[in-house]
Design a protein around this motif. Structure first.
Motif, PDB file in Angstrom:
ATOM      1  N   GLN A  35      -6.808 -13.434 -10.640  1.00 52.83           N
ATOM      2  CA  GLN A  35      -6.144 -14.022  -9.575  1.00 52.83           C
ATOM      3  C   GLN A  35      -4.709 -14.145  -9.738  1.00 52.83           C
ATOM      4  OE1 GLN A  35      -8.066 -17.628  -7.941  1.00 52.83           O
ATOM      5  NE2 GLN A  35      -7.344 -18.805  -9.681  1.00 52.83           N
ATOM      6  N   ASP A  36      -4.439 -14.362 -10.921  1.00 55.18           N
ATOM      7  CA  ASP A  36      -2.795 -14.653 -11.326  1.00 55.18           C
ATOM      8  C   ASP A  36      -2.054 -13.238 -11.307  1.00 55.18           C
ATOM      9  OD1 ASP A  36      -3.433 -17.122 -11.659  1.00 55.18           O
ATOM     10  OD2 ASP A  36      -3.236 -17.045 -13.865  1.00 55.18           O
ATOM     11  N   TYR A  37      -3.120 -12.134 -11.015  1.00 56.01           N
ATOM     12  CA  TYR A  37      -2.194 -10.952 -11.223  1.00 56.01           C
ATOM     13  C   TYR A  37      -2.268 -10.330  -9.844  1.00 56.01           C
ATOM     14  CZ  TYR A  37      -2.510 -11.407 -16.244  1.00 56.01           C
ATOM     15  OH  TYR A  37      -2.509 -12.012 -17.452  1.00 56.01           O
ATOM     16  N   PHE A  38      -2.791 -11.130  -8.950  1.00 54.57           N
ATOM     17  CA  PHE A  38      -2.795 -10.421  -7.826  1.00 54.57           C
ATOM     18  C   PHE A  38      -1.577 -10.456  -6.848  1.00 54.57           C
ATOM     19  CE2 PHE A  38      -4.225 -10.173  -3.161  1.00 54.57           C
ATOM     20  CZ  PHE A  38      -4.512  -8.952  -3.093  1.00 54.57           C
ATOM     21  N   ASP A  39      -0.760  -9.393  -6.280  1.00 54.15           N
ATOM     22  CA  ASP A  39       0.338  -9.361  -5.705  1.00 54.15           C
ATOM     23  C   ASP A  39       0.166  -9.006  -4.295  1.00 54.15           C
ATOM     24  OD1 ASP A  39       2.212 -10.514  -7.251  1.00 54.15           O
ATOM     25  OD2 ASP A  39       2.757  -8.611  -8.442  1.00 54.15           O
ATOM     26  N   GLY A  40      -0.818  -8.656  -3.800  1.00 57.42           N
ATOM     27  CA  GLY A  40      -1.091  -8.119  -2.590  1.00 57.42           C
ATOM     28  C   GLY A  40      -1.762  -6.856  -2.628  1.00 57.42           C
ATOM     29  N   ARG A  41      -2.394  -6.230  -1.415  1.00 55.21           N
ATOM     30  CA  ARG A  41      -2.897  -4.923  -1.479  1.00 55.21           C
ATOM     31  C   ARG A  41      -1.971  -3.811  -1.278  1.00 55.21           C
ATOM     32  NH1 ARG A  41      -7.651  -7.489   1.882  1.00 55.21           N
ATOM     33  NH2 ARG A  41      -9.046  -7.980   0.018  1.00 55.21           N
ATOM     34  N   ILE A  42      -2.414  -2.609  -1.563  1.00 55.33           N
ATOM     35  CA  ILE A  42      -1.419  -1.354  -1.417  1.00 55.33           C
ATOM     36  C   ILE A  42      -1.226  -1.472   0.204  1.00 55.33           C
ATOM     37  CG2 ILE A  42      -1.344   1.144  -1.264  1.00 55.33           C
ATOM     38  CD1 ILE A  42      -2.792   1.002  -3.943  1.00 55.33           C
ATOM     39  N   ASP A  43       0.254  -1.298   0.567  1.00 56.44           N
ATOM     40  CA  ASP A  43       0.668  -1.280   1.839  1.00 56.44           C
ATOM     41  C   ASP A  43       1.090   0.236   2.175  1.00 56.44           C
ATOM     42  OD1 ASP A  43       1.608  -1.445   4.189  1.00 56.44           O
ATOM     43  OD2 ASP A  43       3.261  -3.030   3.698  1.00 56.44           O
ATOM     44  N   LEU A  44       0.077   0.823   2.796  1.00 59.78           N
ATOM     45  CA  LEU A  44       0.443   2.378   2.950  1.00 59.78           C
ATOM     46  C   LEU A  44       1.895   2.482   3.702  1.00 59.78           C
ATOM     47  CD1 LEU A  44      -2.728   3.822   3.746  1.00 59.78           C
ATOM     48  CD2 LEU A  44      -1.562   4.104   1.869  1.00 59.78           C
ATOM     49  N   ASN A  45       2.320   1.767   4.553  1.00 56.29           N
ATOM     50  CA  ASN A  45       3.527   1.854   5.412  1.00 56.29           C
ATOM     51  C   ASN A  45       4.833   1.860   4.254  1.00 56.29           C
ATOM     52  OD1 ASN A  45       2.916   1.864   8.172  1.00 56.29           O
ATOM     53  ND2 ASN A  45       2.350  -0.288   7.927  1.00 56.29           N
ATOM     54  N   ALA A  46       4.601   0.874   3.430  1.00 49.89           N
ATOM     55  CA  ALA A  46       5.904   0.602   2.162  1.00 49.89           C
ATOM     56  C   ALA A  46       5.791   1.983   1.278  1.00 49.89           C
ATOM     57  CB  ALA A  46       5.344  -0.521   1.563  1.00 49.89           C
ATOM     58  N   HIS A  47       4.669   2.679   1.395  1.00 49.93           N
ATOM     59  CA  HIS A  47       4.715   3.740   0.445  1.00 49.93           C
ATOM     60  C   HIS A  47       5.150   5.276   1.185  1.00 49.93           C
ATOM     61  CE1 HIS A  47       3.743   1.718  -3.128  1.00 49.93           C
ATOM     62  NE2 HIS A  47       2.851   0.953  -2.473  1.00 49.93           N
TER      63      HIS A  47
END
Lengths: 143, 432
Positions: A35-47
């Motif tokens: 959990q300390d490594y979780f930065d959010g899911r992949i956001d297709l919009n951003a990519h």
């Protein structure tokens, strides 16, 4: 009633959509090592979308671009801000319709090429004779 | 005489607006509409609210009712479209985002126009205006005109000039136009062409011998203030080149929000109006929450059609809310205060609510006896989340109802696809 997610109890009345949750449901006693490594899911919009203001999504109708991996019913991400260049897949305005073609800029003129031998190419003297609506950057192909 | 460098770079105002905004938004996705007469109809397909230049050339007037135009539409090749608010809202947001890249000092004035604070030499300002015009056209897909001047009032005027005189190619920098040309223009235009001068005011000015804008520019601002008010005086000063109307960061709906529509079919019962109030109560709640605002006062109103002079009824009620709130339950309940004033059997053509006295939420915590039970339980946010996820009409509060849309919802028979906001309605590109 609460839902146990990670170490926190979140009231189900709060929007779960807006809360960043750990990807791993965890037994209450042991915190997840991830959990300390979780930065959010992949956001297709951003990519997939570099410039939201200038980007539209369109849907392909027809078979003339199958050679480029673009099939009937696929969605294309089209950026209007990009300069149309030789080799780009573009949306052009032809006879009042949005049409998808491969743009070839050659010393002898400009060609709007279909990527399917069953469909004809279109020749125009110069790029300025064309209205290019936008440049496709991605194809969302249905597999 | 050379001015010091600072003087040469006094801030100026750029006024940008989209030409025939609704029609242009439609054309961006349907190029076959290019060059054809296009009109966009008001709510319930009532009358023409946007006309392309080709439609104007046919003699179609602003506000002409559709039922009168429809019989000749075919012969004219006229394309009429319902208001596609989803599309226009998205295109507007894109235009404003793009303009925001030119200046942090941006005032969104309406859905299709904005003021920007800009600085630079005349050549730089002109170049900036041309760049804005080209970028909005290319990146978003709609045409704009730009007027740049020392004041908002002159910027508006410069924009209008840019629109009407082809020589400007859509961009007019007021100070770059030779003075004799500007004076000739002002001498030609009637005062009612000035931003903020309309109707009765025009007649009163005419009564004082002020007919053209040039007449108004020559007027004594103090005499104008004494005769009218400080607002008209500001207009005179602005026309003379003194900035008096400041840029406002957030203008739209800061003091009030109105939710009002005319109905496709008249409502004749209090029960029907009750349902309308429930829907608007929820819409108002969602909008307030989105802007982080709470309202103190709610006004609910209804009215009969002014085309129908008998059986008129215009009930309205002003309800002070128990506490500043954005709670859908409380807003809806307040709207229901109108119901006792509804006359059964009368054909109400429109109704609405207005929330006023808005303030940022969460500034002052209410005393505990006045705590809002529904806000506590996050009903507002819950409704909002469900709506965002599953669409408008997927969840409703009480009489707001959810199924199939009550029959008074807006009529939009000639609606184009919601190209940019609905996955099932994306623009089609031909691969043929």
């Amino acid at each position: 009633m609460g839902v146990i997610i990670g170490p926190r109890v979140i009231d189900a009345g709060v929007s779960l959509l807006s809360v960043l949750v750990s990807p791993v449901p965890v037994a209450a006693g042991f915190p997840s090592p991830a959990q300390d490594y979780f930065d959010g899911r992949i956001d297709l919009n951003a990519h997939l979308i570099k410039d939201v203001t200038s980007t539209y999504v369109v849907r392909v109708s027809g078979e003339s671009m199958t050679g480029a991996g673009i099939s009937d019913g696929d969605e294309l991400i089209v950026n209007r801000a990009l300069e149309p260049h030789d080799g780009a897949v573009v949306v052009a305005v032809l006879d009042g319709e949005l049409t998808i073609k491969r743009l070839r800029i050659t010393p002898r003129g400009v060609i709007l090429r279909a990527e399917n031998p069953a469909y004809p190419d279109i020749n125009v003297p110069a790029l300025s004779d064309l209205t290019i609506w936008g440049v496709a950057t991605r194809c969302l192909h249905h597999v | 005489m050379s001015k010091p460098a600072l003087m040469r770079h006094m801030p100026q105002i750029a006024h940008v607006d989209v030409n025939c905004f609704y029609a242009s938004s439609e054309r961006a996705f349907d190029p076959s509409l290019e060059g054809r007469p296009v009109i966009v109809l008001s709510n319930n397909d009532g009358c023409a609210v946007t006309r392309s230049p080709e439609a104007k050339a046919l003699g179609i007037g602003m506000g002409d009712p559709w039922f009168k135009l429809a019989p000749r539409a075919k012969e004219w090749g006229l394309v009429a479209l319902s208001s596609n608010y989803e599309l226009y809202g998205d295109i507007s947001a894109r235009v404003m985002e793009l303009l925001g890249r030119y200046s942090a000092w941006l005032e969104v004035y309406s859905i299709d126009e904005a003021f920007l604070g800009v600085k630079g030499s005349p050549a730089e300002l002109l170049a900036m205006g041309r760049s804005m015009k080209a970028a909005v056209r290319r990146n978003v897909g709609v045409p704009v005109c730009v007027g740049i001047a020392p004041t908002k009032t002159l910027a508006k005027l410069a924009n209008k000039w840019a629109k009407n005189n082809k020589a400007f190619d859509g961009v007019c920098h007021w100070d770059s136009v030779p003075a004799p040309e500007r004076e000739a223009l002002l001498g030609r235009l009637s005062v009612e062409e000035v931003w903020g001068i309309a109707g009765r005011l025009t007649r009163r000015l005419n009564g004082m011998g002020i007919f053209t804008i040039a007449d108004l520019v020559r007027a004594d601002p103090v005499a104008i203030r004494d005769k009218f008010n400080v607002v008209v005086m500001r207009t005179v000063l602005e026309l003379q080149g003194t900035p008096c109307i400041p840029m406002e960061e957030e203008r739209i709906g800061r003091d009030q929000l109105i939710f009002s529509r005319s109905f496709a079919k008249p409502i004749t019962t209090a029960a029907g109006i009750r349902q309308v109030m429930s829907v608007y109560g929820q819409q108002a709640s969602a909008r307030l929450a989105k802007h982080g605002l709470q309202a103190k006062v709610l006004t609910a109103f209804a009215g009969t059609s002014h085309f129908n002079p008998k059986d008129t009824s215009y009930p309205s009620v002003c309800v002070p809310l128990p506490m500043p709130t954005a709670d859908p339950v409380i807003l809806t309940k307040a709207g229901h205060a109108l119901l006792p004033r509804i006359v059964e059997g009368v054909r109400y053509a429109r109704a609405g609510i207005m929330v006023t006295d808005l303030r940022p939420s969460g500034n002052q915590a209410p005393l505990s006896p006045f705590e809002n039970p529904h806000e506590e339980r996050h009903i507002g946010t819950l409704l909002e989340d469900v709506t965002r996820r599953y669409g408008r009409g997927s969840i409703g509060l009480g009489h707001g109802g959810i199924r199939g849309g009550p029959d008074w919802t807006m009529k939009r028979d000639m609606l184009s696809p919601r190209y940019t906001t609905h996955w099932d309605e994306l623009p089609l590109v031909k691969a043929a």
